[in-house]
Scaffold this motif. Structure first.
Motif, PDB file in Angstrom:
ATOM      1  N   ARG A 116      -0.002 -27.503  22.859  1.00 53.30           N
ATOM      2  CA  ARG A 116       0.792 -27.831  21.665  1.00 53.30           C
ATOM      3  C   ARG A 116       2.007 -26.913  21.502  1.00 53.30           C
ATOM      4  N   GLU A 117       1.852 -25.618  21.811  1.00 53.94           N
ATOM      5  CA  GLU A 117       2.972 -24.691  21.643  1.00 53.94           C
ATOM      6  C   GLU A 117       4.039 -24.912  22.705  1.00 53.94           C
ATOM      7  N   PHE A 118       3.617 -25.337  23.888  1.00 49.31           N
ATOM      8  CA  PHE A 118       4.604 -25.668  24.919  1.00 49.31           C
ATOM      9  C   PHE A 118       5.440 -26.861  24.473  1.00 49.31           C
ATOM     10  N   VAL A 119       4.782 -27.923  24.020  1.00 48.49           N
ATOM     11  CA  VAL A 119       5.505 -29.117  23.562  1.00 48.49           C
ATOM     12  C   VAL A 119       6.395 -28.773  22.380  1.00 48.49           C
ATOM     13  N   ARG A 120       5.876 -27.989  21.451  1.00 44.71           N
ATOM     14  CA  ARG A 120       6.683 -27.580  20.300  1.00 44.71           C
ATOM     15  C   ARG A 120       7.933 -26.832  20.760  1.00 44.71           C
ATOM     16  N   GLY A 121       7.784 -25.965  21.766  1.00 45.74           N
ATOM     17  CA  GLY A 121       8.925 -25.201  22.269  1.00 45.74           C
ATOM     18  C   GLY A 121       9.974 -26.070  22.922  1.00 45.74           C
ATOM     19  N   TRP A 146      -7.405 -42.181  19.363  1.00 46.16           N
ATOM     20  CA  TRP A 146      -8.100 -41.161  18.585  1.00 46.16           C
ATOM     21  C   TRP A 146      -9.256 -40.537  19.359  1.00 46.16           C
ATOM     22  N   VAL A 147      -9.677 -41.139  20.475  1.00 44.53           N
ATOM     23  CA  VAL A 147     -10.928 -40.749  21.127  1.00 44.53           C
ATOM     24  C   VAL A 147     -10.776 -39.391  21.811  1.00 44.53           C
ATOM     25  N   PRO A 148     -11.624 -38.410  21.507  1.00 41.96           N
ATOM     26  CA  PRO A 148     -11.568 -37.114  22.199  1.00 41.96           C
ATOM     27  C   PRO A 148     -11.663 -37.300  23.707  1.00 41.96           C
ATOM     28  N   SER A 149     -10.911 -36.522  24.450  1.00 40.40           N
ATOM     29  CA  SER A 149     -10.791 -36.761  25.889  1.00 40.40           C
ATOM     30  C   SER A 149     -12.108 -36.629  26.628  1.00 40.40           C
ATOM     31  N   ASP A 150     -12.951 -35.661  26.259  1.00 37.96           N
ATOM     32  CA  ASP A 150     -14.219 -35.523  26.984  1.00 37.96           C
ATOM     33  C   ASP A 150     -15.138 -36.706  26.705  1.00 37.96           C
ATOM     34  N   LEU A 151     -15.065 -37.252  25.505  1.00 37.25           N
ATOM     35  CA  LEU A 151     -15.861 -38.426  25.173  1.00 37.25           C
ATOM     36  C   LEU A 151     -15.331 -39.659  25.903  1.00 37.25           C
ATOM     37  N   ASP A 176      -1.887 -33.761  31.674  1.00 39.27           N
ATOM     38  CA  ASP A 176      -1.212 -32.979  32.699  1.00 39.27           C
ATOM     39  C   ASP A 176      -2.281 -32.547  33.681  1.00 39.27           C
ATOM     40  N   ASP A 177      -2.252 -33.131  34.875  1.00 39.01           N
ATOM     41  CA  ASP A 177      -3.321 -32.913  35.844  1.00 39.01           C
ATOM     42  C   ASP A 177      -4.643 -33.313  35.171  1.00 39.01           C
ATOM     43  N   TYR A 178      -5.540 -32.365  34.917  1.00 35.74           N
ATOM     44  CA  TYR A 178      -6.786 -32.706  34.235  1.00 35.74           C
ATOM     45  C   TYR A 178      -6.845 -32.126  32.820  1.00 35.74           C
ATOM     46  N   ASP A 179      -5.748 -31.543  32.361  1.00 39.05           N
ATOM     47  CA  ASP A 179      -5.679 -31.072  30.974  1.00 39.05           C
ATOM     48  C   ASP A 179      -5.232 -32.223  30.089  1.00 39.05           C
ATOM     49  N   CYS A 180      -5.775 -32.263  28.875  1.00 39.24           N
ATOM     50  CA  CYS A 180      -5.481 -33.375  27.976  1.00 39.24           C
ATOM     51  C   CYS A 180      -5.020 -32.862  26.620  1.00 39.24           C
ATOM     52  N   MET A 181      -4.254 -33.670  25.930  1.00 45.22           N
ATOM     53  CA  MET A 181      -3.741 -33.325  24.607  1.00 45.22           C
ATOM     54  C   MET A 181      -4.359 -34.252  23.581  1.00 45.22           C
ATOM     55  N   GLU A 182      -5.104 -33.684  22.656  1.00 45.48           N
ATOM     56  CA  GLU A 182      -5.686 -34.495  21.597  1.00 45.48           C
ATOM     57  C   GLU A 182      -4.617 -34.834  20.564  1.00 45.48           C
ATOM     58  N   VAL A 183      -4.856 -35.873  19.790  1.00 45.32           N
ATOM     59  CA  VAL A 183      -3.863 -36.327  18.813  1.00 45.32           C
ATOM     60  C   VAL A 183      -3.546 -35.231  17.795  1.00 45.32           C
ATOM     61  N   ALA A 184      -4.549 -34.470  17.368  1.00 47.12           N
ATOM     62  CA  ALA A 184      -4.302 -33.394  16.401  1.00 47.12           C
ATOM     63  C   ALA A 184      -3.317 -32.370  16.951  1.00 47.12           C
TER      64      ALA A 184
END
Length: 389
Positions: A116-121, A146-151, A176-184
């Motif tokens: 989130r801080e990277f995107v904000r920057g 809305w679905v959490p990425s691990d779910l 990004d690769d296997y990292d995910c960004m939740e809606v929050a």
């Protein structure tokens, strides 16, 4: 005086004279769209380090081609692109009749672009480079609402997926690769700027739960309740349209999207974020009286064994005897909705096509006893908390 007025009304009612017809109101005058004269900065955020790079390379070329047709004005376009082998922010400009990219900043490709801080920057850098009267944002990546990425991984790969190797698949918002960004996290990353519009070039982002989270981030949101095919939005026509009129031609862009996919697969909606709170109020009244609904009879947008995305209006119609009040609220929130008769989905065992008999433009989740973990996650969304009060 009140008594005299009442007597006069009574006398008029008893009179044999024909009542005079009340004057008819003037029909509403349809306003012509006004040219966009204020300064406007558009950011296109492309996250392709997830299997989408080839599609995004093509889209980047389409954007460059479209730049020739952007009308003159104080308009600027920035592109953030994480391709995997490079991560950079550029600005479009014309040089000797050629559309080119000016490098604004190069980033270490090892950084997570879904932080989130990277995107904000990145977005703060754009604002620093090109302060404007208004801002627009196109977000292009994988998506899963809305679905959490691990779910979501459990739905894609089965219960054993948590201990297995990660697989790049459509998720939540952004990957990004296997990292995910939740809606929050996305909401937090956008919090420094209010956007006139956000366009999601990502699957399943037209769900009411995610949009409700984003209701204060923008005036309008364009998104699909289903999957967006790899070619994405019709950038070659869409980019100039965003700078033509002060409404950014958002409804016309939705129409263009449906024209683009009319022979294949697509659904899209234009949502007025100011109407999402009243929509939640209307849904709260529905939830207070909704009966048991056979989820298998509700139009779904995915092919999971237990669906995650159902048509919101169809659910309300099947669960209540009178859905007119809710439909009125929905029609205020969804300014445009279009869909093809069939939808392609990769959420089942294979890519398949299924019938889309109807689409109100927004999906929702319906709790299912077989999926208690999903129900718990859904109840933790702001939408669920608002409609279940």
């Amino acid at each position: 005086f009140a008594i005299v007025a009442i007597l006069m009304q009574f006398a008029a009612a008893c009179s044999n004279e024909e009542p005079q017809p009340a004057p008819q109101p003037e029909p509403p005058v349809e306003q012509e769209p006004q040219p966009l004269t204020e300064s406007h900065t558009l950011t296109i955020f492309m996250q392709g380090n997830n299997g989408l790079a080839d599609f995004m390379d093509s889209n980047l070329q389409r954007i460059l081609s479209a730049y020739y047709d952007v009308p003159e004005g104080d308009f600027r376009i920035f592109i953030f692109y994480d391709r995997g082998n490079y991560t950079r922010l550029t600005e479009l400009y014309m040089d000797d009749g050629m559309a080119k990219q000016r490098l604004v900043e190069e980033y270490d490709s090892s950084l997570s672009t879904v932080d989130r801080e990277f995107v904000r920057g990145v977005l703060a850098k754009v604002k620093q480079e090109a302060p404007a009267d208004s801002y627009g944002l196109i977000l292009s990546s994988h998506g899963g609402g809305w679905v959490p990425s691990d779910l979501y991984d459990v739905y894609l790969l089965g219960e054993g997926s948590r201990s297995g190797e990660p697989v790049a698949q459509p998720l939540f918002y952004a990957q990004d690769d296997y990292d995910c960004m939740e809606v929050a996290d996305l909401v937090a990353a956008l919090s420094d700027t209010h956007y006139e519009y956000i366009i999601f070039d990502a699957c399943f982002m037209g769900n009411v739960e995610a949009l409700y989270d984003l209701r204060n981030s923008a005036d309008y949101i364009v998104a699909s309740a289903a999957e967006v095919l790899g070619a994405g939005f019709p950038y070659e026509t869409m980019i100039p349209m965003l700078f033509e009129y002060d409404d950014h031609s958002l409804e016309a862009i939705c129409e263009e999207y449906m024209e683009y996919y009319k022979e294949s697969s697509g659904t899209v909606a234009l949502v007025d974020c100011a109407e999402l709170e009243p929509l939640a109020e209307a849904m709260r009244a529905v939830m207070a009286e909704i009966g048991e609904v056979d989820v298998d009879s509700v139009q779904a947008y995915d092919a999971f064994e237990y669906h995650l995305f159902f048509d919101l209006m169809h659910y309300v119609e099947l669960g209540t005897e009178n859905s007119s009040a809710f439909e009125k609220a929905l029609n205020k929130a969804v300014l445009y909705s279009g869909h093809t008769d069939y939808i392609e989905t990769a959420t089942g065992n294979d890519v398949e096509t299924y019938t889309l008999d109807r689409s109100c433009g927004l999906s929702c989740y319906i709790e299912q006893s077989e999926c208690p973990e999903t129900a718990t996650a859904w109840r933790n969304t702001a939408w669920a908390k608002a409609v279940l009060e």
